[in-house]
Design a protein around this motif. Structure first.
Motif, mmCIF file in Angstrom:
data_model
loop_
_atom_site.group_PDB
_atom_site.id
_atom_site.type_symbol
_atom_site.label_atom_id
_atom_site.label_comp_id
_atom_site.label_asym_id
_atom_site.label_seq_id
_atom_site.Cartn_x
_atom_site.Cartn_y
_atom_site.Cartn_z
ATOM 1 N N ILE A 185 41.496 24.946 -31.551
ATOM 2 C CA ILE A 185 41.589 26.341 -31.110
ATOM 3 C C ILE A 185 40.214 26.853 -30.689
ATOM 4 O O ILE A 185 40.070 27.551 -29.674
ATOM 5 N N PHE A 186 39.203 26.497 -31.465
ATOM 6 C CA PHE A 186 37.823 26.923 -31.182
ATOM 7 C C PHE A 186 37.396 26.480 -29.783
ATOM 8 O O PHE A 186 36.881 27.281 -28.993
ATOM 9 N N TYR A 187 37.615 25.213 -29.462
ATOM 10 C CA TYR A 187 37.203 24.702 -28.158
ATOM 11 C C TYR A 187 38.087 25.236 -27.034
ATOM 12 O O TYR A 187 37.606 25.475 -25.919
ATOM 13 N N PHE A 188 39.361 25.420 -27.303
ATOM 14 C CA PHE A 188 40.261 25.974 -26.287
ATOM 15 C C PHE A 188 39.802 27.376 -25.884
ATOM 16 O O PHE A 188 39.716 27.695 -24.686
ATOM 17 N N VAL A 189 39.498 28.209 -26.876
ATOM 18 C CA VAL A 189 39.050 29.579 -26.591
ATOM 19 C C VAL A 189 37.733 29.563 -25.823
ATOM 20 O O VAL A 189 37.556 30.291 -24.838
ATOM 21 N N GLN A 190 36.801 28.730 -26.268
ATOM 22 C CA GLN A 190 35.499 28.654 -25.583
ATOM 23 C C GLN A 190 35.651 28.250 -24.119
ATOM 24 O O GLN A 190 35.028 28.837 -23.227
ATOM 25 N N MET A 191 36.479 27.241 -23.880
ATOM 26 C CA MET A 191 36.652 26.734 -22.530
ATOM 27 C C MET A 191 37.330 27.771 -21.633
ATOM 28 O O MET A 191 36.893 28.012 -20.506
ATOM 29 N N VAL A 192 38.385 28.395 -22.146
ATOM 30 C CA VAL A 192 39.115 29.384 -21.357
ATOM 31 C C VAL A 192 38.225 30.579 -21.018
ATOM 32 O O VAL A 192 38.184 31.034 -19.868
ATOM 33 N N VAL A 193 37.484 31.063 -21.992
ATOM 34 C CA VAL A 193 36.622 32.228 -21.774
ATOM 35 C C VAL A 193 35.500 31.904 -20.784
ATOM 36 O O VAL A 193 35.188 32.694 -19.894
ATOM 37 N N SER A 194 34.876 30.739 -20.932
ATOM 38 C CA SER A 194 33.773 30.382 -20.028
ATOM 39 C C SER A 194 34.257 30.162 -18.599
ATOM 40 O O SER A 194 33.589 30.556 -17.638
ATOM 41 N N ILE A 195 35.440 29.561 -18.441
ATOM 42 C CA ILE A 195 36.009 29.398 -17.099
ATOM 43 C C ILE A 195 36.345 30.766 -16.501
ATOM 44 O O ILE A 195 36.082 31.044 -15.328
ATOM 45 N N ASP A 220 27.715 25.627 -10.575
ATOM 46 C CA ASP A 220 27.245 26.485 -11.654
ATOM 47 C C ASP A 220 28.317 26.655 -12.732
ATOM 48 O O ASP A 220 28.011 26.738 -13.922
ATOM 49 N N GLU A 221 29.578 26.725 -12.316
ATOM 50 C CA GLU A 221 30.667 26.848 -13.283
ATOM 51 C C GLU A 221 30.732 25.628 -14.191
ATOM 52 O O GLU A 221 30.898 25.756 -15.412
ATOM 53 N N ILE A 222 30.583 24.461 -13.617
ATOM 54 C CA ILE A 222 30.603 23.227 -14.413
ATOM 55 C C ILE A 222 29.465 23.224 -15.423
ATOM 56 O O ILE A 222 29.643 22.894 -16.603
ATOM 57 N N ALA A 223 28.259 23.621 -14.960
ATOM 58 C CA ALA A 223 27.101 23.657 -15.860
ATOM 59 C C ALA A 223 27.316 24.645 -16.995
ATOM 60 O O ALA A 223 26.977 24.367 -18.154
ATOM 61 N N LEU A 224 27.899 25.801 -16.685
ATOM 62 C CA LEU A 224 28.134 26.816 -17.713
ATOM 63 C C LEU A 224 29.140 26.334 -18.749
ATOM 64 O O LEU A 224 28.904 26.440 -19.956
ATOM 65 N N VAL A 225 30.271 25.814 -18.287
ATOM 66 C CA VAL A 225 31.322 25.383 -19.222
ATOM 67 C C VAL A 225 30.805 24.275 -20.129
ATOM 68 O O VAL A 225 31.011 24.308 -21.355
ATOM 69 N N TYR A 226 30.110 23.298 -19.571
ATOM 70 C CA TYR A 226 29.601 22.212 -20.404
ATOM 71 C C TYR A 226 28.532 22.699 -21.386
ATOM 72 O O TYR A 226 28.435 22.188 -22.509
ATOM 73 N N SER A 227 27.735 23.679 -20.975
ATOM 74 C CA SER A 227 26.716 24.199 -21.891
ATOM 75 C C SER A 227 27.350 24.982 -23.039
ATOM 76 O O SER A 227 26.760 25.104 -24.114
ATOM 77 N N VAL A 228 28.568 25.479 -22.833
ATOM 78 C CA VAL A 228 29.276 26.208 -23.887
ATOM 79 C C VAL A 228 29.951 25.245 -24.865
ATOM 80 O O VAL A 228 29.891 25.437 -26.078
ATOM 81 N N ILE A 229 30.602 24.208 -24.342
ATOM 82 C CA ILE A 229 31.387 23.315 -25.214
ATOM 83 C C ILE A 229 30.601 22.099 -25.696
ATOM 84 O O ILE A 229 31.036 21.422 -26.629
ATOM 85 N N GLY A 230 29.470 21.814 -25.083
ATOM 86 C CA GLY A 230 28.693 20.627 -25.478
ATOM 87 C C GLY A 230 27.707 20.942 -26.586
ATOM 88 O O GLY A 230 26.487 20.980 -26.378
ATOM 89 N N LYS A 231 28.208 21.157 -27.785
ATOM 90 C CA LYS A 231 27.373 21.593 -28.904
ATOM 91 C C LYS A 231 26.467 20.476 -29.428
ATOM 92 O O LYS A 231 26.814 19.301 -29.389
ATOM 93 N N ASN A 232 25.308 20.900 -29.924
ATOM 94 C CA ASN A 232 24.352 19.968 -30.545
ATOM 95 C C ASN A 232 24.787 19.726 -31.996
ATOM 96 O O ASN A 232 24.314 20.388 -32.927
#
Length: 227
Positions: A143-153, A165-177
């Motif tokens: 659920i956490f990743y679904f919400v993050q991905m939907v909101v960032s898109i 730029d959209e690809i860079a933004l979405v990956y920077s949101v879901i690609g956690k350290n």
């Protein structure tokens, strides 16, 4: 424990792998590198205060100690990494460094797995007695990743980002350290919090792979239609 893990995961900056995923998806790699660097530096300040604000009512959060821990977890690897690079170049020159360079990420990954193993071993008994919690963990992370991905898109569409730029933004949101989050959790929070973060890659990696496939289909369709 699980709530703290999700809050810490949300506060954690993106990892260097974001640039690689962005490149594979033909996104804006330069932008992703800027986001990675900036988020990592800012996280020294943002993680302690985010944890205090959102998790302070759940667990005790010492901002000063968390700030020091975040600083050390981020600063020490940067300093040691730079020293390692300089020593290799001093001994073997630039060509020698380029030969050794491919070996460095796997070594870093082994270190992260060592942290996860030790942390889980310390809380193994508690985890085994509450093994049903794994299902709660997996559902929560999905659920956490679904919400993050939907909101960032959605934000990318709302502000008319171009595909790269959209690809860079979405990956920077879901690609956690994850290694950073695990390191902080092991130092300041419970073994169950560490366990949830250790399971996180089982969801994060497929989520990033799914977005790679989706972005290729979506943006290729736009290109073919002349949009």
């Amino acid at each position: 424990d699980f709530a703290v893990a999700l809050i810490l995961l949300a506060a954690t900056p993106c990892a260097g792998m974001v640039a690689g995923w962005t490149g594979m998806a033909k996104g804006n790699v330069a932008l992703s590198l800027v986001i990675v660097s900036l988020s990592l530096v800012l996280s020294i300040i943002t993680i302690p205060f985010t944890m205090l604000l959102l998790a302070g009512a759940i667990v005790k959060v010492n901002v000063t100690e968390l700030f020091q821990g975040t600083l050390l977890v981020i600063l020490i690897p940067i300093v040691l990494g730079d020293i390692t690079r300089r020593l290799i170049i001093h001994w073997s020159g630039e060509p020698g460094f380029m030969k050794v360079r491919p070996l460095l990420p796997p070594v870093s990954m082994v270190g992260m797995f060592a942290i996860i193993f030790i942390s889980l071993a310390l809380g193994a008994q508690k985890i085994l007695t509450q093994w049903q919690s794994i299902f709660i963990i997996l559902v929560s992370i999905v659920i956490f990743y679904f919400v993050q991905m939907v909101v960032s898109i959605w934000l990318s569409k709302k502000f008319n980002f171009n595909p790269g730029d959209e690809i860079a933004l979405v990956y920077s949101v879901i690609g956690k350290n994850v290694s950073l989050a695990v390191g902080l959790a092991a130092q300041f929070f419970s073994p169950l919090t560490v366990a949830m973060l250790a399971i996180n890659p089982l969801v994060q990696a497929p989520a990033m792979a799914w977005f790679l496939r989706w972005s290729r289909k979506s943006f290729n369709r736009k290109d073919q239609s002349g949009v």
